[in-house]
Design a protein around this motif. Structure first.
Motif, PDB file in Angstrom:
ATOM      1  N   PHE A   1       0.829  -1.206   0.000  1.00 44.16           N
ATOM      2  CA  PHE A   1       0.000   0.000   0.000  1.00 44.16           C
ATOM      3  C   PHE A   1       0.865   1.259   0.000  1.00 44.16           C
ATOM      4  O   PHE A   1       0.578   2.219  -0.724  1.00 44.16           O
ATOM      5  N   VAL A   2       1.935   1.266   0.814  1.00 42.86           N
ATOM      6  CA  VAL A   2       2.835   2.422   0.869  1.00 42.86           C
ATOM      7  C   VAL A   2       3.499   2.645  -0.490  1.00 42.86           C
ATOM      8  O   VAL A   2       3.590   3.789  -0.967  1.00 42.86           O
ATOM      9  N   PHE A   3       3.948   1.563  -1.122  1.00 43.03           N
ATOM     10  CA  PHE A   3       4.536   1.689  -2.459  1.00 43.03           C
ATOM     11  C   PHE A   3       3.494   2.226  -3.442  1.00 43.03           C
ATOM     12  O   PHE A   3       3.821   3.015  -4.331  1.00 43.03           O
ATOM     13  N   GLY A   4       2.238   1.802  -3.273  1.00 40.42           N
ATOM     14  CA  GLY A   4       1.172   2.326  -4.115  1.00 40.42           C
ATOM     15  C   GLY A   4       0.983   3.823  -3.931  1.00 40.42           C
ATOM     16  O   GLY A   4       0.788   4.558  -4.905  1.00 40.42           O
ATOM     17  N   LEU A   5       1.065   4.288  -2.692  1.00 40.17           N
ATOM     18  CA  LEU A   5       0.953   5.725  -2.417  1.00 40.17           C
ATOM     19  C   LEU A   5       2.095   6.502  -3.070  1.00 40.17           C
ATOM     20  O   LEU A   5       1.888   7.580  -3.645  1.00 40.17           O
ATOM     21  N   ILE A   6       3.305   5.935  -2.973  1.00 42.60           N
ATOM     22  CA  ILE A   6       4.478   6.596  -3.566  1.00 42.60           C
ATOM     23  C   ILE A   6       4.321   6.689  -5.082  1.00 42.60           C
ATOM     24  O   ILE A   6       4.557   7.743  -5.687  1.00 42.60           O
ATOM     25  N   PHE A   7       3.912   5.582  -5.693  1.00 43.13           N
ATOM     26  CA  PHE A   7       3.697   5.603  -7.141  1.00 43.13           C
ATOM     27  C   PHE A   7       2.497   6.470  -7.509  1.00 43.13           C
ATOM     28  O   PHE A   7       2.425   7.004  -8.609  1.00 43.13           O
ATOM     29  N   GLY A   8       1.542   6.601  -6.576  1.00 42.69           N
ATOM     30  CA  GLY A   8       0.421   7.504  -6.805  1.00 42.69           C
ATOM     31  C   GLY A   8       0.891   8.944  -6.895  1.00 42.69           C
ATOM     32  O   GLY A   8       0.370   9.736  -7.692  1.00 42.69           O
ATOM     33  N   SER A   9       1.885   9.288  -6.071  1.00 43.40           N
ATOM     34  CA  SER A   9       2.473  10.627  -6.140  1.00 43.40           C
ATOM     35  C   SER A   9       3.148  10.844  -7.494  1.00 43.40           C
ATOM     36  O   SER A   9       3.034  11.919  -8.108  1.00 43.40           O
ATOM     37  N   PHE A  10       3.839   9.802  -7.969  1.00 45.49           N
ATOM     38  CA  PHE A  10       4.467   9.892  -9.295  1.00 45.49           C
ATOM     39  C   PHE A  10       3.401   9.936 -10.393  1.00 45.49           C
ATOM     40  O   PHE A  10       3.584  10.593 -11.424  1.00 45.49           O
ATOM     41  N   ALA A  11       2.273   9.242 -10.166  1.00 48.75           N
ATOM     42  CA  ALA A  11       1.170   9.283 -11.132  1.00 48.75           C
ATOM     43  C   ALA A  11       0.662  10.704 -11.299  1.00 48.75           C
ATOM     44  O   ALA A  11       0.335  11.145 -12.416  1.00 48.75           O
ATOM     45  N   ASN A  12       0.612  11.457 -10.198  1.00 48.55           N
ATOM     46  CA  ASN A  12       0.187  12.861 -10.276  1.00 48.55           C
ATOM     47  C   ASN A  12       1.132  13.689 -11.137  1.00 48.55           C
ATOM     48  O   ASN A  12       0.700  14.582 -11.873  1.00 48.55           O
ATOM     49  N   VAL A  13       2.423  13.381 -11.044  1.00 51.84           N
ATOM     50  CA  VAL A  13       3.416  14.064 -11.879  1.00 51.84           C
ATOM     51  C   VAL A  13       3.140  13.769 -13.353  1.00 51.84           C
ATOM     52  O   VAL A  13       3.126  14.671 -14.197  1.00 51.84           O
TER      53      VAL A  13
ATOM     54  N   LEU B   1      -5.181   0.087  -5.691  1.00 50.79           N
ATOM     55  CA  LEU B   1      -4.953  -0.735  -6.882  1.00 50.79           C
ATOM     56  C   LEU B   1      -3.764  -1.670  -6.694  1.00 50.79           C
ATOM     57  O   LEU B   1      -3.808  -2.837  -7.094  1.00 50.79           O
ATOM     58  N   PHE B   2      -2.708  -1.171  -6.070  1.00 56.15           N
ATOM     59  CA  PHE B   2      -1.549  -2.022  -5.794  1.00 56.15           C
ATOM     60  C   PHE B   2      -1.933  -3.153  -4.840  1.00 56.15           C
ATOM     61  O   PHE B   2      -1.505  -4.299  -4.999  1.00 56.15           O
ATOM     62  N   LEU B   3      -2.745  -2.840  -3.831  1.00 54.28           N
ATOM     63  CA  LEU B   3      -3.202  -3.862  -2.897  1.00 54.28           C
ATOM     64  C   LEU B   3      -4.017  -4.940  -3.611  1.00 54.28           C
ATOM     65  O   LEU B   3      -3.907  -6.129  -3.300  1.00 54.28           O
ATOM     66  N   SER B   4      -4.854  -4.515  -4.569  1.00 56.26           N
ATOM     67  CA  SER B   4      -5.672  -5.484  -5.306  1.00 56.26           C
ATOM     68  C   SER B   4      -4.801  -6.414  -6.136  1.00 56.26           C
ATOM     69  O   SER B   4      -5.119  -7.591  -6.315  1.00 56.26           O
ATOM     70  N   MET B   5      -3.667  -5.911  -6.642  1.00 55.50           N
ATOM     71  CA  MET B   5      -2.752  -6.766  -7.390  1.00 55.50           C
ATOM     72  C   MET B   5      -2.028  -7.733  -6.451  1.00 55.50           C
ATOM     73  O   MET B   5      -1.738  -8.873  -6.823  1.00 55.50           O
ATOM     74  N   TYR B   6      -1.761  -7.275  -5.239  1.00 54.25           N
ATOM     75  CA  TYR B   6      -1.179  -8.177  -4.240  1.00 54.25           C
ATOM     76  C   TYR B   6      -2.162  -9.284  -3.897  1.00 54.25           C
ATOM     77  O   TYR B   6      -1.766 -10.444  -3.689  1.00 54.25           O
ATOM     78  N   TYR B   7      -3.441  -8.952  -3.847  1.00 56.14           N
ATOM     79  CA  TYR B   7      -4.485  -9.951  -3.581  1.00 56.14           C
ATOM     80  C   TYR B   7      -4.495 -11.022  -4.675  1.00 56.14           C
ATOM     81  O   TYR B   7      -4.686 -12.210  -4.397  1.00 56.14           O
ATOM     82  N   LEU B   8      -4.254 -10.616  -5.919  1.00 57.61           N
ATOM     83  CA  LEU B   8      -4.284 -11.559  -7.041  1.00 57.61           C
ATOM     84  C   LEU B   8      -2.989 -12.353  -7.184  1.00 57.61           C
ATOM     85  O   LEU B   8      -3.015 -13.551  -7.467  1.00 57.61           O
ATOM     86  N   TYR B   9      -1.844 -11.695  -6.991  1.00 56.59           N
ATOM     87  CA  TYR B   9      -0.569 -12.318  -7.348  1.00 56.59           C
ATOM     88  C   TYR B   9       0.370 -12.548  -6.166  1.00 56.59           C
ATOM     89  O   TYR B   9       1.388 -13.242  -6.319  1.00 56.59           O
TER      90      TYR B   9
END
Length: 276
Positions: free
Chosen positions: A8-20, A84-92
């Motif tokens: 989840f934390v990595f998802g937040l970090i990449f979310g910040s990059f997504a904003n960029v 979204l990152f958490l949901s991928m962790y749920y799958l894989y």
């Protein structure tokens, strides 16, 4: 639980990059430099004011330097990327395929927001999906049991995703004498197809077209848009493609047939009995 927190934390970090990416890509700006800055006063943002979600809360949604409001969109994008990152962790789980599919949902998120705001889909996102999807297809078990089946499935998905929309766009232009499909939609579905395979990408296009048509009709009836006004299709393609990761086309089709059968039994036959 700890693994979920890390993802989840990595998802937040990449979310910040997504904003960029969301802000700079449509404006043809570099996503690498300069450093993040306030769009109002151009002051560079310190690292402690750039912590996903937390900084927005501590700053009360305002720039520390000029006190101008910061859009709620920024923490929302960060939060959704974490989910979204958490949901991928749920799958894989913690497997190799977690990384490419986190890239997959990251790309869908960026595509959705950019296309909704600017009605464009950056080629960089589409080409990245194509390259990553085909390159990691060797390990993508959802595409087949053997390596040969996986690589072939990824390549066929690439062709089906981009090719089907290209045909639709070509036919639409012949009939309506204007562009019926953007080139960005064609490219992004080629990339998505490289990840999910030909069957799921075609089903995603069907679902996206269905929901896009329903929303379009509602907006026209409510006079929010005109009949010939363009509507971004990327968000529907992205959402439908994401859903195919959780629900197979066959399951959804069987469910729809079950609903249709119940409707016929409960309403049509009962109605005929009442007529008698």
């Amino acid at each position: 639980m700890f693994e979920c927190f890390i993802v989840f934390v990595f998802g937040l970090i990449f979310g910040s990059f997504a904003n960029v990416c969301i802000y700079r890509m449509p404006r043809n700006m570099s996503i690498v430099k300069p450093n993040s800055h306030c769009t109002n006063c151009n002051t560079f943002i310190k690292w402690y004011d750039n912590i996903p979600i937390l900084s927005y809360i501590l700053l009360k949604g305002k720039c520390r330097n000029c006190n101008s409001p910061i859009s709620i969109k920024y923490p929302l994008v960060e939060f959704f990327c974490g989910i979204l990152f958490l949901s991928m962790y749920y799958l894989y789980g913690f497997t190799f395929m977690l990384i490419p599919f986190c890239i997959f949902v990251f790309s869908l998120l960026v595509t959705t927001v950019i296309d909704f705001e600017f009605k464009i889909i950056p080629d960089e996102i589409s080409f990245m999906l194509i390259i990553v999807g085909i390159a990691t297809s060797f390990f993508n078990l959802s595409l087949g049991e053997t390596i040969w089946q996986r690589v072939l499935g990824s390549f066929l998905g690439f062709l089906a995703g981009g090719g089907s929309l290209f045909i639709i766009a070509y036919i639409g232009k012949l009939i309506f004498k204007q562009d019926a499909m953007g080139g960005g939609d064609i490219k992004i579905m080629a990339g998505i197809g490289a990840f999910v395979g030909w069957d799921k990408v075609l089903f995603a296009i069907f679902v996206a077209s269905l929901f896009g048509s329903i929303v379009g009709i509602i907006l026209i009836i409510c006079k929010k848009i005109g009949r010939k006004q363009e509507m971004p299709f990327g968000p529907y393609l992205a959402i439908a493609s994401y859903l195919t990761l959780f629900f197979s086309p066959q399951v959804i089709i069987n469910y729809l047939f079950m609903l249709e059968e119940k409707f016929i039994i409960n309403y049509l036959f009962v109605g005929l009995q009442n007529v008698r």
